[in-house]
Design a protein around this motif. Sequence first.
Motif, mmCIF file in Angstrom:
data_model
loop_
_atom_site.group_PDB
_atom_site.id
_atom_site.type_symbol
_atom_site.label_atom_id
_atom_site.label_comp_id
_atom_site.label_asym_id
_atom_site.label_seq_id
_atom_site.Cartn_x
_atom_site.Cartn_y
_atom_site.Cartn_z
ATOM 1 N N ARG A 125 0.828 -1.210 0.000
ATOM 2 C CA ARG A 125 0.000 0.000 0.000
ATOM 3 C C ARG A 125 0.866 1.265 0.000
ATOM 4 N NH1 ARG A 125 -3.800 -3.260 3.005
ATOM 5 N NH2 ARG A 125 -5.863 -3.012 2.072
ATOM 6 N N THR A 126 1.978 1.237 0.725
ATOM 7 C CA THR A 126 2.837 2.412 0.865
ATOM 8 C C THR A 126 3.799 2.587 -0.299
ATOM 9 O OG1 THR A 126 2.757 2.112 3.252
ATOM 10 C CG2 THR A 126 4.459 3.573 2.406
ATOM 11 N N HIS A 127 4.471 1.509 -0.695
ATOM 12 C CA HIS A 127 5.565 1.608 -1.664
ATOM 13 C C HIS A 127 5.288 0.945 -3.008
ATOM 14 C CE1 HIS A 127 8.085 3.156 1.518
ATOM 15 N NE2 HIS A 127 7.755 2.129 2.272
ATOM 16 N N GLY A 128 4.203 0.235 -3.139
ATOM 17 C CA GLY A 128 3.922 -0.488 -4.374
ATOM 18 C C GLY A 128 4.476 -1.901 -4.288
ATOM 19 N N THR A 129 4.290 -2.655 -5.355
ATOM 20 C CA THR A 129 4.758 -4.041 -5.372
ATOM 21 C C THR A 129 6.279 -4.082 -5.371
ATOM 22 O OG1 THR A 129 4.632 -4.088 -7.779
ATOM 23 C CG2 THR A 129 2.704 -4.870 -6.574
ATOM 24 N N SER A 130 6.831 -5.191 -4.931
ATOM 25 C CA SER A 130 8.283 -5.282 -4.763
ATOM 26 C C SER A 130 9.038 -5.290 -6.082
ATOM 27 C CB SER A 130 8.644 -6.526 -3.949
ATOM 28 O OG SER A 130 8.195 -7.684 -4.610
ATOM 29 N N SER A 132 8.508 -3.068 -8.326
ATOM 30 C CA SER A 132 8.484 -1.699 -8.843
ATOM 31 C C SER A 132 9.567 -0.811 -8.243
ATOM 32 C CB SER A 132 7.110 -1.071 -8.598
ATOM 33 O OG SER A 132 6.870 -0.953 -7.210
ATOM 34 N N TYR A 133 10.394 -1.353 -7.373
ATOM 35 C CA TYR A 133 11.481 -0.563 -6.802
ATOM 36 C C TYR A 133 12.690 -1.451 -6.548
ATOM 37 C CZ TYR A 133 9.519 -2.442 -2.465
ATOM 38 O OH TYR A 133 9.024 -3.268 -1.490
ATOM 39 N N SER A 134 13.824 -0.816 -6.369
ATOM 40 C CA SER A 134 15.072 -1.527 -6.138
ATOM 41 C C SER A 134 15.919 -0.715 -5.169
ATOM 42 C CB SER A 134 15.821 -1.706 -7.453
ATOM 43 O OG SER A 134 17.118 -2.191 -7.205
ATOM 44 N N THR A 135 16.771 -1.384 -4.441
ATOM 45 C CA THR A 135 17.675 -0.686 -3.528
ATOM 46 C C THR A 135 18.962 -0.266 -4.229
ATOM 47 O OG1 THR A 135 18.632 -2.773 -2.804
ATOM 48 C CG2 THR A 135 16.782 -1.890 -1.514
ATOM 49 N N ALA A 136 19.137 -0.645 -5.482
ATOM 50 C CA ALA A 136 20.366 -0.313 -6.207
ATOM 51 C C ALA A 136 20.540 1.191 -6.359
ATOM 52 C CB ALA A 136 20.380 -0.979 -7.577
ATOM 53 N N ALA A 137 19.478 1.906 -6.662
ATOM 54 C CA ALA A 137 19.576 3.355 -6.837
ATOM 55 C C ALA A 137 19.936 4.035 -5.515
ATOM 56 C CB ALA A 137 18.260 3.916 -7.366
ATOM 57 N N VAL A 138 19.388 3.546 -4.425
ATOM 58 C CA VAL A 138 19.705 4.113 -3.119
ATOM 59 C C VAL A 138 21.187 3.921 -2.814
ATOM 60 C CG1 VAL A 138 19.236 3.919 -0.640
ATOM 61 C CG2 VAL A 138 17.366 3.734 -2.294
ATOM 62 N N ARG A 139 21.712 2.768 -3.124
ATOM 63 C CA ARG A 139 23.136 2.507 -2.882
ATOM 64 C C ARG A 139 23.993 3.430 -3.728
ATOM 65 N NH1 ARG A 139 27.143 0.208 -0.642
ATOM 66 N NH2 ARG A 139 28.745 -0.961 -1.715
#
Length: 173
Positions: A125-130, A132-139
């Motif tokens: 509900r908060t972030h969307g399905t898994s 649809s995002y990745s932790t690679a950009a954050v790194r």
Amino acid sequence: MFDGLLPERHNSRLMKLLFVLAEWHGLAKLKMHTEASLDLLDKSTREVGVCLRDFKKTTCAAYATRELRREVEVRKRHDQRSGKKGSGALAPGGANQDADARRPKELNLDLIKVHFLGYYSPTIRTHGTSDSYSTAAVRLVFLAKAGCRAHTSHSVGINASRLNPKVSLTRWS
């Protein structure tokens, strides 16, 4: 495939648990959710919890399960490397009973992966399905802010061959 694995009074409980887990997995891995599908996922998550606790309380309690032989061997090797000894109780053959015995095992529901099942729907509900995002950009942003140094050593630079060439790093000042 699993039908008839256990005697009937436990087999129906096992079949229900497997069905509920498969239903939960199917709902959790949908690539697109609606409010109705997330409500179904919430309901399914509660049902998984009920079925897991019921399975542990009744079916698992009916069977005395023990460590596998390979688990005993791993534990013995670990104890030898760490210098641990058993309680000192020796069997008639002179072997250490504690080290050679297959310890009782039970279904452990106090694992973090079981605990986090309840967070799946709120996270979607908060972030969307898994997918649809990745932790690679954050790194990459973290590394860029850190002056393109690895966070474990300030003298080692980033291995450029491991970075995605399509993502540009902006040097933050």
